[in-house]
Design an enzyme around this catalytic site. Structure first.
Site, PDB file in Angstrom:
ATOM      1  CG  ASP A  83      -2.136  -0.897   1.013  1.00 45.20           C
ATOM      2  OD1 ASP A  83      -2.391  -1.286  -0.136  1.00 45.20           O
ATOM      3  OD2 ASP A  83      -2.811  -1.219   2.008  1.00 45.20           O
ATOM      4  CG  ASN A 157      -4.773   5.712   2.978  1.00 40.76           C
ATOM      5  OD1 ASN A 157      -5.689   5.371   2.242  1.00 40.76           O
ATOM      6  ND2 ASN A 157      -3.753   4.921   3.264  1.00 40.76           N
ATOM      7  CB  THR A 198      -9.190  -0.206   5.954  1.00 35.78           C
ATOM      8  OG1 THR A 198      -8.806   0.324   4.674  1.00 35.78           O
ATOM      9  CG2 THR A 198     -10.662  -0.584   5.914  1.00 35.78           C
ATOM     10  CB  ALA A 199      -4.943   3.323   6.497  1.00 35.74           C
ATOM     11  CE1 TYR A 200      -2.381   6.810  13.621  1.00 39.32           C
ATOM     12  CE2 TYR A 200      -1.645   8.575  12.174  1.00 39.32           C
ATOM     13  CZ  TYR A 200      -1.691   7.983  13.423  1.00 39.32           C
ATOM     14  OH  TYR A 200      -1.039   8.573  14.476  1.00 39.32           O
TER      15      TYR A 200
END
Length: 341
Positions: A83, A157, A198-200
């Site tokens: 990613d 993101n 769905t990241a940090y």
């Protein structure tokens, strides 16, 4: 290296610090050339490729991006890595209207379309133009200091305002659409897109937002407050975070974990939906729920699935238009009619 005319040009981007990514990039360049397409790479990546694979690509003409071929002329960008590599690629092609197809060589790979074992298939999808383009929301980020605009950037993101000093918290006040919501000491605040949920933001305890949902997410990180819940707001809302002027504390703004900006006390960060989305090349029409289960290895044992509509009792005394079946509808009717005695 060559200048290509009259052929289809495909950008190839790889994490050249990883041997497997370099090897995969060489394989992709070879296969594209064999199919009559022109591989295009960054000049520094071509040099890194030569150090690792030697003369393997001696007979493969590779065009130099922005020298032989402008990025805007490339048909699609094939990104080899995780990613992080896709985020770097999105930054590189910003403004070029170029879709990215990720081949995951990393760990989770939420943004990737395929895995290392599907490398040949990925090339074939590009050769046959067998993909659709998905538009992912991005955010624009503005930074203000003492009323002066001092910078702007963007993110796919998230934009996160975080404490500068590890040993202490930072005091922030969060705002939505020009109205303050709460102030607290914390480690930071994440402002994310659905893609970044769905990241940090996910790691900080935020909600998972399906990519097709148009929304922005604000998630406090380790906040010392009674009300420090994640917020989901309209896509056209304006999110803002201000660094309070207490003890000359400083913060730092991170965008996609890649671009950092110092935030002195009194700084203000505003986040809005960007007019320019990030384009992703998609082949598999996999539901996001299935991707979520697969990437996070979520347990689903015991699931039985939807009930077949044909497997219901039908008849004048068993209407089937109630979501729980005829028996529930019949019971509901008895309640409405009252006692029969």
């Amino acid at each position: 290296m060559t200048e290509a005319h009259g052929s289809r040009e495909i950008l190839v981007l790889a994490h050249t610090g990883r041997h497997d990514a370099v090897d995969a990039a060489a394989a992709v360049a070879e296969r594209l050339h064999q199919a009559g397409l022109t591989p295009v790479m960054l000049e520094r990546d071509i040099a890194s490729l030569g150090h690792v694979v030697g003369d393997r690509l001696r007979d493969v003409p590779i065009a130099v991006a922005d020298t032989d071929v402008p990025l805007s002329r490339c048909e699609v960008g094939m990104v080899l890595g995780g990613d992080g590599s896709i985020l770097r690629a999105a930054e590189l092609v910003r403004g070029a209207d170029l879709p990215l197809m990720g081949i995951n060589l990393g760990h989770v790979g939420f943004l990737a379309e395929s895995e290392r074992t599907e490398l040949d298939a990925s090339v074939q999808w590009v050769v046959e133009q067998d993909y659709t383009v998905e538009r992912r929301m991005a955010i624009d980020v503005q930074v203000w200091q003492s009323g002066d605009h001092i910078g702007s950037t963007w993110a796919l993101n998230e934009a996160s305002v975080e404490k500068h000093a590890r040993e202490r918290m930072v005091d922030l006040v969060v705002e939505v659409d020009g109205r303050p919501i709460s102030a607290f000491g914390c480690d930071g605040v994440v402002m994310a897109t659905p893609t970044g949920s769905t990241a940090y933001a996910f790691s900080a305890g935020g909600p998972v937002v399906w990519p097709e949902v148009e929304a922005l997410v604000m998630v406090p990180i380790s906040a010392h407050a009674l009300f420090a819940r994640p917020l989901v707001v309209a896509p056209d809302s304006v999110l803002a975070v201000e660094v309070l002027q207490r003890e000359e504390e400083q913060g730092v703004l991170w965008c996609d974990g890649r671009r950092a900006t110092e935030l002195p006390a009194g700084s203000r960060v505003e986040v809005t939906r960007s007019a320019e989305p990030v384009l992703l090349a998609r082949v598999k029409q996999t539901p996001f729920s299935e991707r979520l289960v697969d990437k996070f290895n979520l347990p689903t044992s015991g699931w039985r699935g939807p009930v077949d509509a044909a497997n219901t009792v039908q008849g004048p005394d068993h209407p089937t238009d109630h979501p729980m079946g005829g028996e529930m509808t019949t019971g509901a009717r008895h309640l409405e009619e009252g006692p029969t005695s």
